[in-house]
Design a protein around this motif. Sequence first.
Motif, short mmCIF file in Angstrom:
data_model
loop_
_atom_site.label_atom_id
_atom_site.label_comp_id
_atom_site.label_asym_id
_atom_site.label_seq_id
_atom_site.Cartn_x
_atom_site.Cartn_y
_atom_site.Cartn_z
N THR A 1 -38.90 -6.15 -59.17
CA THR A 1 -38.01 -5.06 -58.79
C THR A 1 -37.28 -4.57 -60.03
N SER A 2 -36.41 -3.58 -59.86
CA SER A 2 -35.58 -3.05 -60.94
C SER A 2 -34.31 -2.51 -60.31
N CYS A 3 -33.38 -2.10 -61.13
CA CYS A 3 -32.16 -1.50 -60.59
C CYS A 3 -32.49 -0.21 -59.83
N ALA A 4 -33.44 0.55 -60.34
CA ALA A 4 -33.85 1.78 -59.65
C ALA A 4 -34.49 1.47 -58.30
N ASP A 5 -35.36 0.47 -58.26
CA ASP A 5 -35.99 0.05 -57.01
C ASP A 5 -34.93 -0.45 -56.03
N GLN A 6 -33.95 -1.19 -56.53
CA GLN A 6 -32.88 -1.68 -55.68
C GLN A 6 -32.06 -0.52 -55.11
N LEU A 7 -31.87 0.54 -55.90
CA LEU A 7 -31.17 1.72 -55.40
C LEU A 7 -31.96 2.35 -54.25
N ALA A 8 -33.27 2.44 -54.39
CA ALA A 8 -34.10 2.98 -53.32
C ALA A 8 -33.95 2.15 -52.04
N LYS A 9 -33.95 0.84 -52.19
CA LYS A 9 -33.77 -0.05 -51.03
C LYS A 9 -32.38 0.14 -50.42
N ALA A 10 -31.38 0.27 -51.28
CA ALA A 10 -30.00 0.41 -50.82
C ALA A 10 -29.79 1.69 -50.01
N VAL A 11 -30.31 2.81 -50.51
CA VAL A 11 -30.08 4.07 -49.80
C VAL A 11 -30.84 4.10 -48.48
N LYS A 12 -32.02 3.48 -48.43
CA LYS A 12 -32.76 3.40 -47.16
C LYS A 12 -31.99 2.56 -46.15
N LYS A 13 -31.47 1.43 -46.59
CA LYS A 13 -30.71 0.56 -45.70
C LYS A 13 -29.44 1.26 -45.20
N LEU B 1 -38.25 6.33 -56.90
CA LEU B 1 -37.80 5.08 -57.48
C LEU B 1 -38.39 3.81 -56.87
N SER B 2 -38.89 3.87 -55.64
CA SER B 2 -39.42 2.67 -55.00
C SER B 2 -40.59 2.10 -55.79
N GLY B 3 -40.57 0.80 -55.95
CA GLY B 3 -41.68 0.12 -56.59
C GLY B 3 -41.58 -0.01 -58.10
N ILE B 4 -40.56 0.58 -58.72
CA ILE B 4 -40.41 0.44 -60.17
C ILE B 4 -39.99 -0.99 -60.47
N THR B 5 -40.65 -1.59 -61.44
CA THR B 5 -40.33 -2.96 -61.82
C THR B 5 -39.65 -2.98 -63.19
N CYS B 6 -39.09 -4.14 -63.54
CA CYS B 6 -38.41 -4.30 -64.83
C CYS B 6 -38.92 -5.59 -65.46
N GLY B 7 -39.67 -5.46 -66.54
CA GLY B 7 -40.24 -6.64 -67.18
C GLY B 7 -41.14 -7.38 -66.21
N ARG B 8 -40.94 -8.68 -66.10
CA ARG B 8 -41.75 -9.49 -65.18
C ARG B 8 -41.17 -9.53 -63.77
N ARG B 9 -40.03 -8.93 -63.59
CA ARG B 9 -39.39 -8.94 -62.28
C ARG B 9 -40.14 -8.03 -61.31
#
Length: 86
Positions: free
Chosen positions: A67-79, A57-65
């Motif tokens: 990041t994405s919700c999936a990318d944020q989940l990857a960041k969250a579980v690592k943290k 999931l790391s690095g998945i983007t959403c539109g022009r953003r």
Amino acid sequence: MEYTYKTQNTCSTEIKFDIDENGVIRDVIFIGGCNGNLKAVAKLVEGCSVDEIDEKLSGITCGRRPTSCADQLAKAVKKAYNSIQR
């Protein structure tokens, strides 16, 4: 251990999940965002390790953003995992 992560730059505002001492993730809940898609993401990562989620999931983007919700989940579980390893 229950963990809550405040997302950044996504439609979802928060992600809640349980993480055990081995870094296995369970009971993922997204607050806000695309309800159906995020329920699917939550089911797909159920029982996965932090490393598996990061790899998929790391690095998945959403539109022009950038990041994405999936990318944020990857960041969250690592943290969360890093916080329990101290």
